[in-house]
Scaffold this motif. Structure first.
Motif, PDB file in Angstrom:
ATOM      1  N   UNK A 136      -8.036  -6.315   9.189  1.00 30.99           N
ATOM      2  CA  UNK A 136      -6.795  -5.755   9.728  1.00 30.99           C
ATOM      3  C   UNK A 136      -5.764  -5.581   8.620  1.00 30.99           C
ATOM      4  N   UNK A 137      -5.616  -6.614   7.780  1.00 36.21           N
ATOM      5  CA  UNK A 137      -4.661  -6.523   6.678  1.00 36.21           C
ATOM      6  C   UNK A 137      -5.052  -5.428   5.689  1.00 36.21           C
ATOM      7  N   UNK A 138      -6.360  -5.289   5.439  1.00 33.05           N
ATOM      8  CA  UNK A 138      -6.812  -4.218   4.547  1.00 33.05           C
ATOM      9  C   UNK A 138      -6.461  -2.845   5.128  1.00 33.05           C
ATOM     10  N   UNK A 139      -6.581  -2.724   6.440  1.00 37.57           N
ATOM     11  CA  UNK A 139      -6.217  -1.462   7.080  1.00 37.57           C
ATOM     12  C   UNK A 139      -4.723  -1.184   6.929  1.00 37.57           C
ATOM     13  N   UNK A 140      -3.905  -2.213   7.070  1.00 42.05           N
ATOM     14  CA  UNK A 140      -2.456  -2.043   6.912  1.00 42.05           C
ATOM     15  C   UNK A 140      -2.103  -1.593   5.496  1.00 42.05           C
TER      16      UNK A 140
END
Length: 368
Positions: free
Chosen positions: A185-189
């Motif tokens: 999720x953080x990588x997507x952000x």
């Protein structure tokens, strides 16, 4: 110069495109400003993932992504990757594919995990719309396979979600489940030009409504049997024991769920046990191992057992194939006579109510 604080009022004219020329004078946005959609809150549910099919190449792609995750297998890449690429991925797609084929939802052309996650999402979406109307957008993603976390975060941002509540559907925290879902999720952000504000849902292993839902599923299952099981086996997905020693709280959270379930059912200690399944590799994992413990119970005279999997929010390969086939076989070969698998909570109404309660608790301050 663009005004970063501009907050246009939602209207049918500005919902999906820039305001028409006739309305530009009343709009706080400059004429050449890109379209801005009304702000919403995204609720993104996340589960482990599933292959797109049970053929060799679909399985290989899925297993490669899963087993290359450093949160799952943390051995040195110099040692692990040659073994994975040259040995494991040349053989395991065949055996794993056969296992998936035995449980595959042929009508829908997808795995049971995908079907159930879609059903859960639809029910939670309906519940959130009933409570919050058009303020929220509910969707789901998978850590491995499709739909990817990246694609769903992109869709939410494009839909105007300025805030996203990310909900890994794991009652218990583990580095190999909750943490790697959060990582993705953080990588997507990191790919977003305008990052939404984000919150991560805490594990809900002790949530009273979740415990009630588990207890009710046990009570329903027992009510439908001719003879009450001697023991209820709470089988949780295993992790290496080393992870516990390094600070992962998973083992303790699983033990607490079993204790709370026992207390909710009003049972004595000897009527329920905690075990761990799905061991992989040579090192020691959390014990007792489910496949060994069910055989020990049978040999000790416990001829009727029931098995429940509290760590799984949806039935999947580990429950439908491993528990209901491999672990059942271990029990029966050791002299066991009656084996009952109690399905995961899936899209049961009590489960949806519990998950909705957790979501609303985490939306406080965003929606009051």
């Amino acid at each position: 110069m663009l005004d970063a604080n501009a907050t246009p009022k939602p209207s049918p004219e500005t919902k999906d495109t820039a305001a028409p020329d006739a309305d530009r004078a009343a709009s706080p946005l400059p004429v050449d400003h890109p379209p801005v959609k009304p702000a919403k809150i995204g609720i993104l549910l996340a589960n482990l993932g599933t292959p797109d099919g049970y053929d060799y190449w679909s399985m290989r792609r899925y297993l490669n992504e899963f087993l290359s995750d450093k949160r799952v297998i943390d051995y040195s890449a110099w040692i692990w990757q040659p073994l994975l690429q040259l040995v494991i991925l040349s053989k395991r797609p065949f055996s794993s594919g056969a296992a998936y084929k035995s449980i595959w939802n042929e009508e829908a052309g997808e795995s049971p995990l995908m079907t159930i996650t879609k059903d859960q999402t639809a029910k939670i979406r309906a519940e959130m719309e009933k409570r919050h109307g058009g303020e929220v957008r509910v969707d789901f993603c998978m850590r491995y396979g499709n739909p990817s976390t990246r694609s769903k975060v992109r869709e939410m941002v494009e839909a105007g979600c300025h805030k996203i509540l990310f909900f890994p559907l794991y009652p218990h925290y583990a580095g190999a489940t909750s943490a790697t879902a959060n990582d993705q999720f953080f990588r997507a952000l990191m790919q977003e030009k305008w990052q939404p504000t984000a919150r991560i849902v805490d594990p809900y292993f002790a949530e009273p409504m979740y415990i009630d839902a588990l207890a009710e599923s046990v009570e329903r299952a027992y009510a439908g049997l001719d003879h009450e099981p001697d023991v209820l086996v709470c089988s949780y997905h295993g992790v290496p024991k080393r992870y516990l020693m390094e600070g992962d709280p998973y083992h303790c959270q699983c033990q607490k769920t079993t204790r709370l379930l026992k207390e909710r059912l009003g049972w004595a200690d000897d009527r329920i046990v905690t075990t761990f399944q799905s061991r992989f590799g040579p090192e020691e994992w959390l014990k007792p191992y489910t496949v060994e413990e069910v055989a020990r119970l049978a040999e000790a005279g416990k001829k009727r057992i029931a098995v429940i999997a509290p760590a799984f929010s949806a039935d999947c390969i580990e429950t439908l194939e491993e528990i209901n086939e491999e672990i059942r076989e271990s029990f029966e070969e050791a002299g066991g006579e009656e084996f009952t698998y109690i399905p995961c909570l899936n899209d049961d109404d009590a489960h949806i109510a519990a998950l909705s309660k957790v979501i609303d608790d985490n939306l406080k301050g965003w929606i009051d």
